[in-house]
Design an enzyme around this catalytic site. Structure first.
Site, PDB file in Angstrom:
ATOM      1  N   ALA A 107       0.819  -1.221   0.000  1.00  0.00           N
ATOM      2  CA  ALA A 107       0.000   0.000   0.000  1.00  0.00           C
ATOM      3  C   ALA A 107       0.852   1.270   0.000  1.00  0.00           C
ATOM      4  CB  ALA A 107      -0.933   0.003   1.212  1.00  0.00           C
ATOM      5  N   GLY A 108       2.184   1.120  -0.059  1.00  0.00           N
ATOM      6  CA  GLY A 108       3.084   2.279  -0.074  1.00  0.00           C
ATOM      7  C   GLY A 108       3.140   2.902  -1.467  1.00  0.00           C
ATOM      8  N   MET A 141       5.655   3.022  -3.660  1.00  0.00           N
ATOM      9  CA  MET A 141       6.189   2.077  -4.640  1.00  0.00           C
ATOM     10  C   MET A 141       5.343   0.812  -4.706  1.00  0.00           C
ATOM     11  SD  MET A 141       8.519   2.984  -6.623  1.00  0.00           S
ATOM     12  CE  MET A 141       8.866   1.348  -7.254  1.00  0.00           C
ATOM     13  N   GLU A 145       1.281  -6.046   4.064  1.00  0.00           N
ATOM     14  CA  GLU A 145       1.567  -4.803   4.796  1.00  0.00           C
ATOM     15  C   GLU A 145       1.838  -5.179   6.245  1.00  0.00           C
ATOM     16  OE1 GLU A 145       2.144  -1.636   4.806  1.00  0.00           O
ATOM     17  OE2 GLU A 145       2.128  -1.283   2.656  1.00  0.00           O
ATOM     18  N   THR A 177      16.224   1.383   0.120  1.00  0.00           N
ATOM     19  CA  THR A 177      17.496   2.096   0.289  1.00  0.00           C
ATOM     20  C   THR A 177      17.715   2.438   1.769  1.00  0.00           C
ATOM     21  OG1 THR A 177      16.416   4.197  -0.161  1.00  0.00           O
ATOM     22  CG2 THR A 177      17.418   3.057  -2.046  1.00  0.00           C
ATOM     23  N   HIS A 235      14.743  14.791  -3.839  1.00  0.00           N
ATOM     24  CA  HIS A 235      13.589  13.901  -3.704  1.00  0.00           C
ATOM     25  C   HIS A 235      12.470  14.593  -2.942  1.00  0.00           C
ATOM     26  CE1 HIS A 235      16.473  10.678  -4.695  1.00  0.00           C
ATOM     27  NE2 HIS A 235      15.404  10.000  -5.090  1.00  0.00           N
ATOM     28  N   LYS A 290      10.835  11.406   1.789  1.00  0.00           N
ATOM     29  CA  LYS A 290      11.991  10.480   1.781  1.00  0.00           C
ATOM     30  C   LYS A 290      12.741  10.553   3.109  1.00  0.00           C
ATOM     31  CE  LYS A 290      15.787   8.790  -1.018  1.00  0.00           C
ATOM     32  NZ  LYS A 290      15.345   7.393  -0.823  1.00  0.00           N
TER      33      LYS A 290
HETATM   34  N1  NDP Z   1      15.486   1.024  -5.884  1.00  0.00           N
HETATM   35  C1  NDP Z   1      14.593   1.830  -6.475  1.00  0.00           C
HETATM   36  O1  NDP Z   1      14.492   1.895  -7.722  1.00  0.00           O
HETATM   37  C2  NDP Z   1      13.672   2.632  -5.620  1.00  0.00           C
HETATM   38  C3  NDP Z   1      13.759   2.533  -4.272  1.00  0.00           C
HETATM   39  N2  NDP Z   1      12.873   3.170  -3.475  1.00  0.00           N
HETATM   40  C4  NDP Z   1      12.967   2.877  -2.047  1.00  0.00           C
HETATM   41  O2  NDP Z   1      11.867   2.073  -1.671  1.00  0.00           O
HETATM   42  C5  NDP Z   1      11.554   2.288  -0.302  1.00  0.00           C
HETATM   43  C6  NDP Z   1      10.072   2.596  -0.143  1.00  0.00           C
HETATM   44  O3  NDP Z   1       9.778   3.837  -0.736  1.00  0.00           O
HETATM   45  P1  NDP Z   1       8.267   4.382  -0.785  1.00  0.00           P
HETATM   46  O4  NDP Z   1       7.384   3.433  -1.507  1.00  0.00           O
HETATM   47  O5  NDP Z   1       8.371   5.784  -1.269  1.00  0.00           O
HETATM   48  O6  NDP Z   1       7.899   4.391   0.775  1.00  0.00           O
HETATM   49  P2  NDP Z   1       6.474   4.202   1.470  1.00  0.00           P
HETATM   50  O7  NDP Z   1       6.671   4.583   2.896  1.00  0.00           O
HETATM   51  O8  NDP Z   1       5.428   4.885   0.663  1.00  0.00           O
HETATM   52  O9  NDP Z   1       6.202   2.624   1.354  1.00  0.00           O
HETATM   53  C7  NDP Z   1       6.814   1.650   2.150  1.00  0.00           C
HETATM   54  C8  NDP Z   1       5.736   0.664   2.536  1.00  0.00           C
HETATM   55  O10 NDP Z   1       6.337  -0.456   3.180  1.00  0.00           O
HETATM   56  C9  NDP Z   1       5.573  -0.726   4.359  1.00  0.00           C
HETATM   57  N3  NDP Z   1       6.343  -1.462   5.331  1.00  0.00           N
HETATM   58  C10 NDP Z   1       7.345  -1.032   6.133  1.00  0.00           C
HETATM   59  N4  NDP Z   1       7.754  -2.013   6.932  1.00  0.00           N
HETATM   60  C11 NDP Z   1       6.993  -3.092   6.650  1.00  0.00           C
HETATM   61  C12 NDP Z   1       6.929  -4.429   7.172  1.00  0.00           C
HETATM   62  N5  NDP Z   1       7.740  -4.848   8.142  1.00  0.00           N
HETATM   63  N6  NDP Z   1       6.021  -5.272   6.636  1.00  0.00           N
HETATM   64  C13 NDP Z   1       5.200  -4.874   5.650  1.00  0.00           C
HETATM   65  N7  NDP Z   1       5.202  -3.621   5.135  1.00  0.00           N
HETATM   66  C14 NDP Z   1       6.097  -2.749   5.630  1.00  0.00           C
HETATM   67  C15 NDP Z   1       5.172   0.667   4.837  1.00  0.00           C
HETATM   68  O11 NDP Z   1       4.136   0.578   5.810  1.00  0.00           O
HETATM   69  P3  NDP Z   1       4.018   1.760   6.917  1.00  0.00           P
HETATM   70  O12 NDP Z   1       3.593   2.972   6.174  1.00  0.00           O
HETATM   71  O13 NDP Z   1       2.990   1.205   7.859  1.00  0.00           O
HETATM   72  O14 NDP Z   1       5.369   1.902   7.526  1.00  0.00           O
HETATM   73  C16 NDP Z   1       4.733   1.300   3.524  1.00  0.00           C
HETATM   74  O15 NDP Z   1       3.422   0.944   3.157  1.00  0.00           O
HETATM   75  C17 NDP Z   1      12.504   3.399   0.168  1.00  0.00           C
HETATM   76  O16 NDP Z   1      13.634   2.817   0.774  1.00  0.00           O
HETATM   77  C18 NDP Z   1      12.900   4.075  -1.142  1.00  0.00           C
HETATM   78  O17 NDP Z   1      14.113   4.768  -1.071  1.00  0.00           O
HETATM   79  C19 NDP Z   1      11.887   3.962  -3.967  1.00  0.00           C
HETATM   80  C20 NDP Z   1      11.766   4.122  -5.313  1.00  0.00           C
HETATM   81  C21 NDP Z   1      12.656   3.481  -6.260  1.00  0.00           C
HETATM   82  O1  LIG Z   2      12.648   7.237  -1.978  1.00  0.00           O
HETATM   83  C1  LIG Z   2      12.471   7.399  -3.209  1.00  0.00           C
HETATM   84  O2  LIG Z   2      11.435   7.925  -3.639  1.00  0.00           O
HETATM   85  C2  LIG Z   2      13.491   6.940  -4.154  1.00  0.00           C
HETATM   86  N1  LIG Z   2      14.459   6.222  -3.673  1.00  0.00           N
HETATM   87  C3  LIG Z   2      15.532   5.658  -4.402  1.00  0.00           C
HETATM   88  C4  LIG Z   2      16.836   6.246  -3.935  1.00  0.00           C
HETATM   89  O3  LIG Z   2      17.044   6.349  -2.710  1.00  0.00           O
HETATM   90  O4  LIG Z   2      17.671   6.587  -4.773  1.00  0.00           O
HETATM   91  C5  LIG Z   2      15.321   5.676  -5.894  1.00  0.00           C
HETATM   92  C6  LIG Z   2      14.550   6.839  -6.433  1.00  0.00           C
HETATM   93  O5  LIG Z   2      15.393   7.918  -6.636  1.00  0.00           O
HETATM   94  C7  LIG Z   2      13.340   7.194  -5.600  1.00  0.00           C
END
Ligand code: NDP
Ligand SMILES: O=C(O)C1=N[C@H](C(=O)O)C[C@H](O)C1
Length: 269
Positions: A12-13, A15, A36, A102, A158, A162
């Site tokens: 539900a996040g 990504m 989740e 990350t 960002h 973040k």
């Molecule tokens: N490598 C890449 O290409 C990219 C990497 N990222 C990385 O991805 C990560 C997530 O980013 P983003 O989607 O923006 O963040 P969000 O906070 O929107 O989403 C993270 C989700 O994971 C859930 N979560 C956390 N811990 C758990 C757990 N133990 N069990 C189940 N669910 C859990 C969170 O729930 P809750 O809200 O309840 O904590 C939330 O719904 C970051 O580290 C970001 O930097 C992002 C984009 C691209």
């Molecule tokens: O948290 C984000 O949103 C993103 N995280 C990744 C990072 O830490 O580089 C990838 C992207 O830039 C989006």
């Protein structure tokens, strides 16, 4: 071969929802689970509905082990502690783990490496095609331009939500620059500057972080010389680019032997 069954954790996040939509659009993959954390308001809801796709028949649950037992792979963009735990579960289930989270510590990375003895893990700070190509170009530029003539600085911006800095992508680009220069990033990185810093150290790789608004991810690598600068940059306009890369990585990893792979392995450069 049947479609690859994928579980999205953190479904539900920001990504998570982009991943659900990317799997829906991809050929050869389907969603078999959405996870989740306990207490999440998303629990019990249909993940297709949450992603704006209509009913999918997959309800969000809070039991990752049960979900992984029915899957071929997991797409994980969550948080460091969660990803370390999920890597262990993916190893138990002997499945593919695409890990985009990350902000991982050295200890987290060591535990993920250990899990990769039994899970097929593709891990990258950025899963987009464009950034991985950029990393290649940065490596080449850093190799071509000597440290005594060109300073390297990595700038990123960002969205306001973040939580980690420098971004995983900034570190990936810094690593690429370090490889090009034949040095290790650790020990040559300057992550923060404040106050009387003294002059710039030759050969160091600097980082600067901006946060604000809804920016999905902007990265520039600046090679600054005497009288000229070269800027290599990538601007993400939509999180779908990361999600599509993650699905591509899962399909690539299916049937491969356990190990820790990068997005450059997936893309072949
Ligand atoms: N490598 C890449 O290409 C990219 C990497 N990222 C990385 O991805 C990560 C997530 O980013 P983003 O989607 O923006 O963040 P969000 O906070 O929107 O989403 C993270 C989700 O994971 C859930 N979560 C956390 N811990 C758990 C757990 N133990 N069990 C189940 N669910 C859990 C969170 O729930 P809750 O809200 O309840 O904590 C939330 O719904 C970051 O580290 C970001 O930097 C992002 C984009 C691209
Ligand atoms: O948290 C984000 O949103 C993103 N995280 C990744 C990072 O830490 O580089 C990838 C992207 O830039 C989006």
């Amino acid at each position: 071969m049947s479609d690859m069954g994928l579980v999205v954790v953190g479904a539900a996040g920001r990504m998570g929802l982009a991943l659900v939509r990317a799997v829906h659009e991809a050929e050869g993959a389907r969603i078999v689970g959405a996870v989740e954390r306990k207490g999440s308001p998303a629990l019990g809801k249909d993940i297709g509905e949450l992603a704006g796709l209509g009913p999918s028949g997959v309800a969000v649950g809070d039991d990752p082990l049960a979900a992984f037992a029915t899957a071929d792979g997991v797409l994980d963009f969550t948080a460091p502690a969660a990803s370390v735990e999920f890597a262990g579960y993916a190893a138990q289930a002997r499945i593919v783990h695409v890990l985009g989270t990350t902000g991982l510590s050295a200890e987290d990375n060591a535990r993920i490496e250990a899990a990769a003895r039994h899970a097929t893990i593709v891990k990258s700070g950025n899963m987009s095609l464009g950034v991985n190509l950029l990393a290649l170009l940065v490596e080449q530029a850093a190799r071509a331009l000597e440290a005594k003539d060109f300073d390297i600085e990595v700038l990123e911006m960002h969205h306001r939500h973040k939580v980690d800095a420098p971004s995983g992508t900034a570190l990936l680009l810094g690593e690429a620059a370090a490889v090009g220069r034949g040095i290790s990033l650790s020990g040559n990185d300057v992550r923060v500057r404040d106050g009387h810093t003294g002059p710039r150290q030759t050969g160091s790789i600097g980082f600067a972080t901006l946060r604000g608004g809804s920016v999905p991810g902007d990265h520039s690598v600046i090679l600054a010389g005497n009288g000229e600068t070269i800027t290599l940059a990538h601007h993400a306009q939509d999180r779908a680019i990361f999600a599509r890369g993650a699905v591509k990585a899962a399909l690539w990893a299916r049937g491969r032997k356990p190990g820790l792979y990068s997005m450059r392995d997936v893309l072949g450069f």
